[in-house]
Enzyme design. Structure first.
Site, mmCIF file in Angstrom:
data_model
loop_
_atom_site.group_PDB
_atom_site.id
_atom_site.type_symbol
_atom_site.label_atom_id
_atom_site.label_comp_id
_atom_site.label_asym_id
_atom_site.label_seq_id
_atom_site.Cartn_x
_atom_site.Cartn_y
_atom_site.Cartn_z
ATOM 1 N N ILE A 6 30.519 -57.173 -15.067
ATOM 2 C CA ILE A 6 28.991 -56.615 -15.245
ATOM 3 C C ILE A 6 29.081 -55.573 -16.542
ATOM 4 O O ILE A 6 30.029 -54.941 -16.623
ATOM 5 C CB ILE A 6 28.874 -55.573 -14.048
ATOM 6 C CG1 ILE A 6 27.192 -55.061 -14.016
ATOM 7 C CG2 ILE A 6 29.897 -54.558 -13.791
ATOM 8 C CD1 ILE A 6 27.019 -54.679 -12.569
ATOM 9 N N PRO A 7 27.840 -55.826 -17.118
ATOM 10 C CA PRO A 7 27.533 -55.134 -18.519
ATOM 11 C C PRO A 7 27.575 -53.519 -18.163
ATOM 12 O O PRO A 7 27.141 -53.302 -17.095
ATOM 13 C CB PRO A 7 26.461 -55.552 -19.124
ATOM 14 C CG PRO A 7 26.540 -56.982 -18.517
ATOM 15 C CD PRO A 7 26.918 -56.856 -17.037
ATOM 16 N N GLY A 10 22.353 -51.650 -17.669
ATOM 17 C CA GLY A 10 21.285 -52.730 -16.923
ATOM 18 C C GLY A 10 19.823 -52.444 -17.331
ATOM 19 O O GLY A 10 19.589 -51.169 -17.558
ATOM 20 N N GLY A 12 16.538 -51.880 -15.461
ATOM 21 C CA GLY A 12 15.940 -51.938 -14.288
ATOM 22 C C GLY A 12 14.616 -52.852 -14.128
ATOM 23 O O GLY A 12 13.843 -52.439 -15.216
ATOM 24 N N TYR A 45 10.221 -56.140 -5.246
ATOM 25 C CA TYR A 45 9.582 -55.532 -6.538
ATOM 26 C C TYR A 45 8.322 -56.504 -6.829
ATOM 27 O O TYR A 45 7.607 -56.145 -7.608
ATOM 28 C CB TYR A 45 10.457 -55.621 -7.713
ATOM 29 C CG TYR A 45 11.846 -54.608 -7.570
ATOM 30 C CD1 TYR A 45 11.911 -53.862 -6.278
ATOM 31 C CD2 TYR A 45 12.808 -54.754 -8.342
ATOM 32 C CE1 TYR A 45 13.002 -53.028 -6.036
ATOM 33 C CE2 TYR A 45 14.081 -53.813 -8.468
ATOM 34 C CZ TYR A 45 13.950 -52.917 -7.001
ATOM 35 O OH TYR A 45 15.018 -52.297 -7.082
ATOM 36 N N HIS A 107 19.987 -54.926 0.183
ATOM 37 C CA HIS A 107 18.826 -53.896 -0.295
ATOM 38 C C HIS A 107 19.118 -52.461 0.305
ATOM 39 O O HIS A 107 19.276 -51.347 -0.486
ATOM 40 C CB HIS A 107 17.590 -54.165 -0.608
ATOM 41 C CG HIS A 107 16.934 -53.630 -1.622
ATOM 42 N ND1 HIS A 107 15.878 -54.079 -2.481
ATOM 43 C CD2 HIS A 107 16.822 -52.390 -2.212
ATOM 44 C CE1 HIS A 107 15.350 -53.230 -3.376
ATOM 45 N NE2 HIS A 107 16.025 -52.200 -3.181
#
Length: 315
Positions: A6-7, A10, A12, A45, A107
């Site tokens: 994972i970088p 991130g 969002g 979202y 979530h």
């Protein structure tokens, strides 16, 4: 093919209730051009289809390859039932125009539906508290997504130490990350230490506080991270905006911040803050004094009959 890590920052994409989905998608495209390689999405979202179109454009134009990106999505609360997890994941893959996700999160730990834009004090008569046996039924379906090659990693979100301990006890595939509210005035020291001790990567949402959230979600006791004297002092020391100090603090604490903005200047500055010089050890120590135990995201709580207030969710 090597599975990427994972970088460390991130982008969002939460803003579905106050930012147009097309505007979010445009921000994602700018973030990719700026250098972000980690995009944090979620079905709830309401903008994954628009983001998917942007990703396709980025791939077609050679801006970035799929293998260079880390794409996260999340299972919403009304899709915890048997057979619904894979259905939800496949819908996100379809909307994002991808063959696999790098990370898929549960979530929220309770399968309760909270209608969009409802009052933060509203209660659902059908809502119920966390139950580890029910959660693990959902988690088994998450594990099957990894087995099927639909996702590379699975993780948790909005959990507590007590809830995570149960998952770690029974999981066949342990969570790769725990996404959690984390910012200088809400440092969650116990939970942060717990996830790191158990080899789980903390991902920090609201890493700048939550200055852009709707007024209906704000309360008089909210702290404003970027106005804290220590944060402003360190911003002056480093010659950066206070937002950069917040992001440097999360990165220094071992978390992956996922800031959101539709302002191109801010998108660039946020990326630069994490990729360039970190805070010193002394500065990180001083940042401990900023903690106010100020949880900001209270609107997405799912109260059951008899609950005294939203704090019950965090036991």
């Amino acid at each position: 093919m090597k599975v990427m890590d994972i970088p460390k920052i991130g982008f969002g994409t939460f803003g579905s209730d106050h930012v147009n989905p097309d505007e979010v998608a445009s921000a994602v495209l700018h973030a990719l051009r700026c250098g972000y390689r980690h995009i944090d999405c979620a079905s709830v979202y309401g903008n994954e289809a628009q983001i998917g179109a942007v990703l396709k454009t980025a791939f077609d134009e050679g801006l970035v390859s799929r293998e260079e990106l880390w794409i996260t999505s999340k299972l919403w609360n009304d899709m915890h039932g048997e057979g619904e997890v894979v259905k939800s994941c496949r819908q996100s893959l379809k909307d994002l125009q991808l063959e696999y996700l790098d990370l898929y999160l549960v979530h929220w730990p309770v399968p309760n539906y909270h209608p969009p834009k409802c009052s933060v004090t509203s209660r659902s008569p059908d809502a119920r508290p966390f139950d580890i046996n029910e959660y693990m039924k959902t988690w088994r379906q998450m594990e099957e997504l990894v087995d099927a090659g639909l996702v590379r990693h699975i993780g948790t979100s909005n959990m507590t130490t007590a809830k995570l301990s149960g998952v770690l006890q029974y999981a066949r595939i342990k969570p790769y990350v725990n996404e959690m509210e984390l910012h200088p005035t809400f440092q969650q020291k116990e939970l942060l230490a717990y996830v790191k001790q158990n080899g789980i990567i903390p991902v920090a949402f609201c890493p700048l506080g939550s200055p852009g959230r709707p007024e209906r979600d704000k309360t008089p006791d909210d702290a404003v991270d970027m106005e804290e004297p220590v944060v402003k002092k360190l911003a002056k020391k480093y010659g950066v905006h206070p937002a950069a100090v917040c992001l440097k603090w999360e990165a220094g604490a071992g978390a992956v911040p996922i800031p959101f903005s539709v302002n191109q200047k801010n998108i660039d500055a946020n990326f630069k803050a994490v990729m360039e010089a970190p805070l010193s050890g002394d500065d990180m120590e001083e940042m401990k004094t900023v903690d106010r135990n100020c949880r900001l995201i209270k609107g997405q709580v799912f109260l059951w009959d008899g609950a005294s207030d939203w704090h019950d969710l965090w036991k």
